[in-house]
Design a protein around this motif. Structure first.
Motif, PDB file in Angstrom:
ATOM      1  N   GLU A   1       9.600  -3.538  -9.526  1.00 34.71           N
ATOM      2  CA  GLU A   1       8.207  -3.584  -9.078  1.00 34.71           C
ATOM      3  C   GLU A   1       7.584  -4.920  -9.476  1.00 34.71           C
ATOM      4  O   GLU A   1       7.544  -5.286 -10.650  1.00 34.71           O
ATOM      5  N   VAL A   2       7.105  -5.643  -8.483  1.00 30.52           N
ATOM      6  CA  VAL A   2       6.510  -6.959  -8.717  1.00 30.52           C
ATOM      7  C   VAL A   2       5.040  -6.827  -9.085  1.00 30.52           C
ATOM      8  O   VAL A   2       4.561  -7.453 -10.036  1.00 30.52           O
ATOM      9  N   PHE A   3       4.287  -6.027  -8.331  1.00 31.80           N
ATOM     10  CA  PHE A   3       2.887  -5.767  -8.688  1.00 31.80           C
ATOM     11  C   PHE A   3       2.441  -4.437  -8.113  1.00 31.80           C
ATOM     12  O   PHE A   3       3.035  -3.900  -7.178  1.00 31.80           O
ATOM     13  N   ASP A   4       1.388  -3.912  -8.719  1.00 27.53           N
ATOM     14  CA  ASP A   4       0.768  -2.663  -8.289  1.00 27.53           C
ATOM     15  C   ASP A   4      -0.732  -2.849  -8.453  1.00 27.53           C
ATOM     16  O   ASP A   4      -1.258  -2.783  -9.569  1.00 27.53           O
ATOM     17  N   LEU A   5      -1.438  -3.115  -7.352  1.00 30.00           N
ATOM     18  CA  LEU A   5      -2.874  -3.390  -7.396  1.00 30.00           C
ATOM     19  C   LEU A   5      -3.641  -2.129  -7.052  1.00 30.00           C
ATOM     20  O   LEU A   5      -3.537  -1.627  -5.930  1.00 30.00           O
ATOM     21  N   PRO A   6      -4.431  -1.605  -7.981  1.00 30.98           N
ATOM     22  CA  PRO A   6      -5.187  -0.377  -7.688  1.00 30.98           C
ATOM     23  C   PRO A   6      -6.269  -0.616  -6.651  1.00 30.98           C
ATOM     24  O   PRO A   6      -6.737  -1.752  -6.451  1.00 30.98           O
ATOM     25  N   ALA A   7      -6.684   0.449  -6.009  1.00 30.09           N
ATOM     26  CA  ALA A   7      -7.661   0.339  -4.920  1.00 30.09           C
ATOM     27  C   ALA A   7      -9.058   0.010  -5.430  1.00 30.09           C
ATOM     28  O   ALA A   7      -9.890  -0.471  -4.677  1.00 30.09           O
ATOM     29  N   GLY A   8      -9.351   0.270  -6.704  1.00 29.71           N
ATOM     30  CA  GLY A   8     -10.705   0.084  -7.206  1.00 29.71           C
ATOM     31  C   GLY A   8     -11.070  -1.341  -7.562  1.00 29.71           C
ATOM     32  O   GLY A   8     -12.193  -1.601  -8.007  1.00 29.71           O
ATOM     33  N   MET A   9     -10.163  -2.298  -7.394  1.00 35.27           N
ATOM     34  CA  MET A   9     -10.459  -3.682  -7.774  1.00 35.27           C
ATOM     35  C   MET A   9     -11.458  -4.319  -6.822  1.00 35.27           C
ATOM     36  O   MET A   9     -11.423  -4.085  -5.609  1.00 35.27           O
ATOM     37  N   SER A  10     -12.346  -5.152  -7.360  1.00 40.05           N
ATOM     38  CA  SER A  10     -13.279  -5.888  -6.531  1.00 40.05           C
ATOM     39  C   SER A  10     -12.604  -7.140  -5.986  1.00 40.05           C
ATOM     40  O   SER A  10     -11.503  -7.510  -6.411  1.00 40.05           O
ATOM     41  N   ARG A  11     -13.262  -7.810  -5.056  1.00 47.11           N
ATOM     42  CA  ARG A  11     -12.710  -9.055  -4.522  1.00 47.11           C
ATOM     43  C   ARG A  11     -12.562 -10.089  -5.634  1.00 47.11           C
ATOM     44  O   ARG A  11     -11.556 -10.813  -5.691  1.00 47.11           O
ATOM     45  N   LEU A  12     -13.553 -10.173  -6.493  1.00 50.25           N
ATOM     46  CA  LEU A  12     -13.492 -11.141  -7.580  1.00 50.25           C
ATOM     47  C   LEU A  12     -12.303 -10.861  -8.485  1.00 50.25           C
ATOM     48  O   LEU A  12     -11.577 -11.785  -8.887  1.00 50.25           O
TER      49      LEU A  12
END
Length: 576
Positions: free
Chosen positions: A195-206
């Motif tokens: 697994e390279v990355f796992d970005l959660p849905a709650g992150m803001s654009r910033l």
């Protein structure tokens, strides 16, 4: 005369694949866009061997019925466009209905899809665009698309694929763009079972931009306030002018959720900096633009990368205004508040500024003074020049047989070091210092792959580079005269130089690296104008003594004839 005939469907799809599917990253782009159009809240992308062996995209979108799943494999079959009027109001990422059949025609393809609430889903297997099997299958709601052996039946296309690391880096870059465009969606990326990355849905654009940049650079982001007007809105983030780069690869622009490239947008960014950038550099920016669909045509490029704006000047001016406001606000925020003067305290006497640092303040690498034995062109002896002074502590003023000569000591030093580094790197490694704490540099996956491709060349120049994962590079050793905190800026410049070549060779990489090292060392150990005589002796041992590695002149001569023309004199003519 050859007869005109209609192409078979499979052959027509393979022709279309040549426009839509340039490389594995192109297939990932099309499949992920379908997932986003289906309303997915989570997208998982898995690849093996750079995507050539396996590409799998799984989402939790609306899914498809058996009939729709079969129709999705037909050319020009889509649920996103009904009539020609819809072309003026495109709000989806895909709309042509060519991507899935084109990808299926050049791979071993499997599609499993299930509608929400359905008891079972549908599995369809194709090979080279030909349906092999259709059956019911147990599946969670959503769609799974699997692409194996991409271009197995088009060997001419397959042999043009790059190394696995290069193709993987392009896929990761594409997913990062989608993650920035759709901050409300969870993105997961697995490469070769890791697994390279796992970005959660709650992150803001910033948060996602900071994740992409890394912690240190992310702290310098400047927010662009939302600007509305004339059917469009602009918001995003910038980096200060000191982070400007060659080219526009570090400009991420999303129009109505679609990553795009357009000259008007880039010009707007440049105008917003009001000439505060060095010629040839472009600011780093992340912009999200919302625009009435009727004001933009996204149907002008097979891969939908380019767009055509109906009123480009309005968007350019809006971006420039938003950037100016952002930079103005940032300047005011950082401007120090002048303290109240204390009584009976005289101001300190200013010390005279030193333009030229003392020589030998930085230890340069030990390299032989002699140039490698080879036949060289004969240049005039440096003895023809006589030093008569200096100009502003910056240039040495010399007299020659033909007139006046100005010597730029820094440019001369660059030429000397450049040629010695080329000779030294080809023969043996330069002296290095190991870092107690390795320096981490986060340029991005494609940039890391580019640097690691020339790891041996960097090692010869004193840099030890290792892949740290997630678009991060670990530097464990640097040349003796280097400071660890300067590594990131230096490698960024080298990346820009290497990017100028479509597929830079080891020799090209060595040349760019030697050029950057010479520039760096010449700035840190700038020779003084009074050292001109000794500098000239070493300069005229070089192959090309009259120019620095980047083409700047080391010597500029003003002939006596030119001086007489400027002063309107006649040489030895007497005055009456």
């Amino acid at each position: 005369m050859p007869q005109i005939r209609v192409l078979p469907d499979v052959l027509a799809s393979q022709v279309a694949a040549g426009e839509v599917v340039e490389r594995p990253a192109s297939a990932v782009k099309e499949l992920v866009e379908n997932s986003l159009d289906a309303g997915a809240g989570e997208v998982l992308v898995e690849i093996r061997r750079g995507g050539a062996a396996l590409l799998r995209v799984t989402d939790d979108g609306c899914g498809m019925s058996r009939e729709d799943a079969l129709l999705s494999l037909e050319r020009h079959a889509t649920s996103k466009l009904v009539d020609s009027k819809g072309l003026q109001d495109i709000r989806t990422l895909g709309f042509r209905g060519e991507a899935v059949p084109s990808i299926a025609s050049v791979s071993r393809f499997r599609l499993v899809s299930c509608e929400s609430g359905a008891i079972s889903g549908t599995e369809i297997v194709l090979e080279g665009g030909v349906v092999k099997e259709v059956k019911e299958a147990g599946s969670a709601p959503g769609t799974m698309t699997e692409v194996r052996d991409l271009f197995f039946n088009v060997p001419a296309r397959r042999k043009f694929l790059r190394a696995e690391t290069t193709e993987s880096a392009h896929i990761e870059h594409q997913l990062r763009l989608h993650a920035l465009a759709s901050a409300g969606v969870r993105f997961r990326f697995r490469k070769d079972e890791r697994e390279v990355f796992d970005l959660p849905a709650g992150m803001s654009r910033l948060d996602r931009v900071r994740w992409m940049l890394g912690t240190n650079v992310g702290k310098e982001l400047v927010s662009v306030p939302t600007l509305h007007g004339n059917g469009l809105s602009v918001e995003g983030f910038l980096l200060p002018a000191g982070h400007a780069r060659k080219g526009r690869k570090h400009q991420c622009v999303f129009l109505n959720g679609r990553p795009v490239e357009d000259a008007a947008i880039s010009r707007g960014l440049l105008e917003g900096f009001r000439g505060g950038l060095t010629e040839g550099l472009h600011p780093a920016a992340w912009l999200w633009i919302e625009m009435e669909p009727k004001l933009v045509d996204v149907n002008v490029h097979p891969a939908k990368r380019e767009i055509r704006l109906h009123r480009p000047h309005e968007l350019r001016e809006a971006i420039a205004e938003a950037v100016r406001e952002a930079l103005k606000a940032e300047d005011e925020r950082r401007r120090p508040v002048a303290p109240k003067p204390e009584p009976q305290v005289s101001p300190p006497r200013p010390e005279p500024a030193r333009v030229w640092p003392l020589a030998n303040t930085v230890q340069a690498p030990a390299l032989p003074l002699e140039m490698p034995a080879q036949e060289k062109p004969v240049f005039p002896s440096p003895s023809r020049f006589r030093r008569i002074g200096e100009l502003l502590g910056r240039y040495a003023v010399l007299e020659s047989e033909d007139g006046l000569v100005l010597l730029d000591p820094r440019a001369a030093r660059e030429r000397i070091l450049y040629e010695r580094w080329l000779a030294g790197c080809e023969g043996k490694s330069l002296e290095t210092q190991n870092l107690l704490v390795p320096a981490l540099f986060e340029p991005g996956p494609r940039e890391v792959e580019l640097l690691l491709r020339h790891r041996e060349t960097f090692a010869d120049a004193g840099f030890e580079l290792e892949d740290f994962g997630g678009g991060t590079l670990q530097v464990t050793a640097v040349p003796l005269f280097f400071e660890a905190e300067d590594v990131g800026v230096f490698l960024t410049r080298v990346i820009d130089d290497l990017a100028e070549g479509a597929s830079p060779s080891a020799r090209f990489a060595l040349d760019r690296l030697a050029r950057s090292l010479a520039r760096r060392a010449a700035i840190q150990e700038a020779p003084r104008p009074e050292e001109a005589e000794a500098l000239l002796d070493r300069l005229f041992q070089c192959d090309l003594p009259y120019c620095a590695p980047d083409g700047r002149p080391t010597l500029t001569e003003f002939s006596l004839r030119e001086l007489e023309k400027r002063f309107g004199g006649g040489g030895t003519k007497s005055f009456d």
